[in-house]
Design a protein around this motif. Structure first.
Motif: not given
Length: 510
Positions: A338-365
């Motif tokens: 599963h992935a999350i697209t965009d992710m402009e404004f995020t909480s560091p705690d949530d990013l750590e949770r998603l990292g542990k899950l191995g989630g993908s970020a689809e980023l508009y660089f």
């Protein structure tokens, strides 16, 4: 074919090196550091030698809309129309030549040149019984007659893809148009080094999957297509998903699951935050159906299908993390990518949770390219304030938390550009501003190249056969005119793709 390069970036190592690749049919059969032997060169049918250039894996764009891109070119070309007389003349000529059956379409209308009220009056006088839709050059609106509004149930004020999906079947199944349009689309993407895309297809893609199957069977594809179903006109369709998964099992076309918007832009107040907007008493002006979204994700996850959910605000990202934590896991990681697209404004705690899950970020660089620096920074300060704003575009934390980063554009919002991505999201630069913006949130050039290659293929579950230059993998390769890893970032947007190889064949050469 043998490719020799002074600067070879294989996507496995973090730096480039002098090396060579041997290709046979559509695969890399040998990769070594240094120069190839005389014997290897003599055995080859074709030798490509690169000195100043960068040879790297083919680029993967994980969020594109061909259906939206096509609207820039569908039907009659109205870009030079300034009055009703010329508009009618062009429409009549197009109608006579092409005889469209369902609806008369046009593109390139410029509202500042041709008044909509005058144009729609002309349409009523000449096409009262036939739907006519003329899309604005920037696709922000359209000119329509009453017959079109009645049949397709949208207006110029709601003329965006989630509304005009009802007309997509008309142009997606117009073979005269679509053959040339899709060929031009592949050429455009190949010229940007792209060899794989993940396409958003509304609902059941309105017959376009039959075209993709035909293209696959006739070996006419010049890039790999992973497509998602975005429920818009109907709820999530699992029987359709099962059918597509069974129908597309090769390495050229794949069904990739489901896609959905959650919140909207923070600048408009539609992004969902954890805390209220600056000076406001709300966290989001939209009512997002989180229970429905969660039910769909979990139901699809049970059957082995993945989801990509758009989120811009930290509140939305957090709720998606909550949902994904309930999904199936293998070794502690999300089983279905599963992935999350965009992710402009995020909480560091949530990013750590998603990292542990191995989630993908689809980023508009490249997202910073859409507005000048002063507009972007003012939006951040106005909506969430400078203190919370330090977590805007926090790609560094995503990377360090173990998320799988992949590149995306929401094309045609942006057109894929690795050099632009480096300028904005590695350099931290913005248009109209000399100093960098929150450089601590940026990633390295090497990490950026991996996001656009290995990260994209991992997102799609194809990392065993694509995404890096390794022996046994499929030969998808991009060549830039300079070494992106050492180039001056302030000038890097000038860099160009000079060659793209897909499935062992040269599909673009400058």
């Amino acid at each position: 074919m043998v490719i020799t390069a002074q600067h070879l970036f294989d996507g496995v190592n973090s730096s480039e090196y002098e090396g060579y690749l041997c290709l046979k049919d559509n695969r890399i059969v040998q990769k070594e550091k240094g120069k190839p032997s005389k014997e290897i060169l003599e055995q080859s049918d074709h030798v490509l030698q690169f000195t100043e250039e960068l040879v790297m894996p083919g680029i993967t764009d994980t969020h594109t809309f061909f259906t939206g891109y096509a609207v820039f070119h569908v039907g009659a070309d109205l870009s030079e129309v300034r009055d009703n007389k010329k508009g009618l003349e062009i429409l009549e000529a197009y109608e006579k030549k092409h005889n469209p059956k369902e609806v008369l379409l046009g593109h390139g209308w410029q509202p500042e040149k041709w008044n909509r009220q005058d144009g729609e009056q002309m349409l009523e006088e000449n096409y009262s019984d036939r739907p006519v839709i003329l899309f604005a050059a920037d696709r922000s609106t359209c000119m329509m007659n009453l017959a079109a509004k009645k049949k397709y149930q949208f207006t110029p004020e709601t003329c965006y893809p989630e509304s005009y999906y009802r007309v997509m079947s008309a142009y997606l199944n117009d073979r005269e148009f679509i053959d040339q349009e899709f060929s031009d689309y592949m050429t455009l993407m190949n010229s940007r080094g792209v060899t794989t895309v993940k396409e958003m297809g509304f609902d059941d893609f309105y017959g376009f999957t039959e075209y993709l199957k035909e293209m696959e069977e006739n070996d006419r594809l010049r890039m790999r297509i992973h497509f998602m179903s975005q429920p818009v006109g109907a709820p999530m369709n699992l029987p359709y998903a099962r059918k597509m998964r069974d129908q597309f099992t090769g390495d050229k076309v794949r069904f990739s699951g489901f896609n959905r918007m959650t919140d909207g832009t923070i600048a408009s107040g539609k992004g969902e935050l954890k805390e209220a907007y600056a000076g406001k008493d709300y966290i989001c002006t939209e009512n997002i159906p989180w229970e429905e979204i969660e039910a769909d994700v979990l139901k699809a996850d049970e059957e082995g299908f993945r989801w990509s959910l758009h989120a811009q605000g930290d509140g939305a990202v957090g709720k998606i993390a909550d949902i994904y934590e309930k999904c199936q896991k293998s070794g502690g990681k999300l089983k279905n990518r599963h992935a999350i697209t965009d992710m402009e404004f995020t909480s560091p705690d949530d990013l750590e949770r998603l990292g542990k899950l191995g989630g993908s970020a689809e980023l508009y660089f490249q997202i910073m390219s859409l507005d000048p620096a002063d507009v972007l920074i003012e939006n951040i300060n106005r909506t969430i304030g400078k203190e919370r704003g330090k977590y805007y575009w926090n790609r560094r934390k995503m990377q360090d938390s173990g998320m799988n980063l992949s590149g995306a554009t929401d094309l045609p919002l942006m057109i894929t550009s690795v050099p632009q991505s480096i300028y904005y999201s590695c350099g931290g630069y913005m248009d109209g501003r000399e100093e960098t913006f929150q450089k601590e949130n940026t990633i390295t050039v090497s990490e950026m190249l991996k996001a656009w290659t290995a990260g994209g293929q991992r997102n799609l579950g194809q990392e065993n056969i694509l995404g890096t230059l390794e022996e046994g993998k499929l030969a998808d390769i991009t060549v830039f005119d300079r070494n992106l890893l050492t180039a001056d970032i302030k000038k890097i947007r000038e860099a160009k793709v000079i060659m793209t190889i897909m499935d062992g064949q040269i599909v673009y050469k400058k």
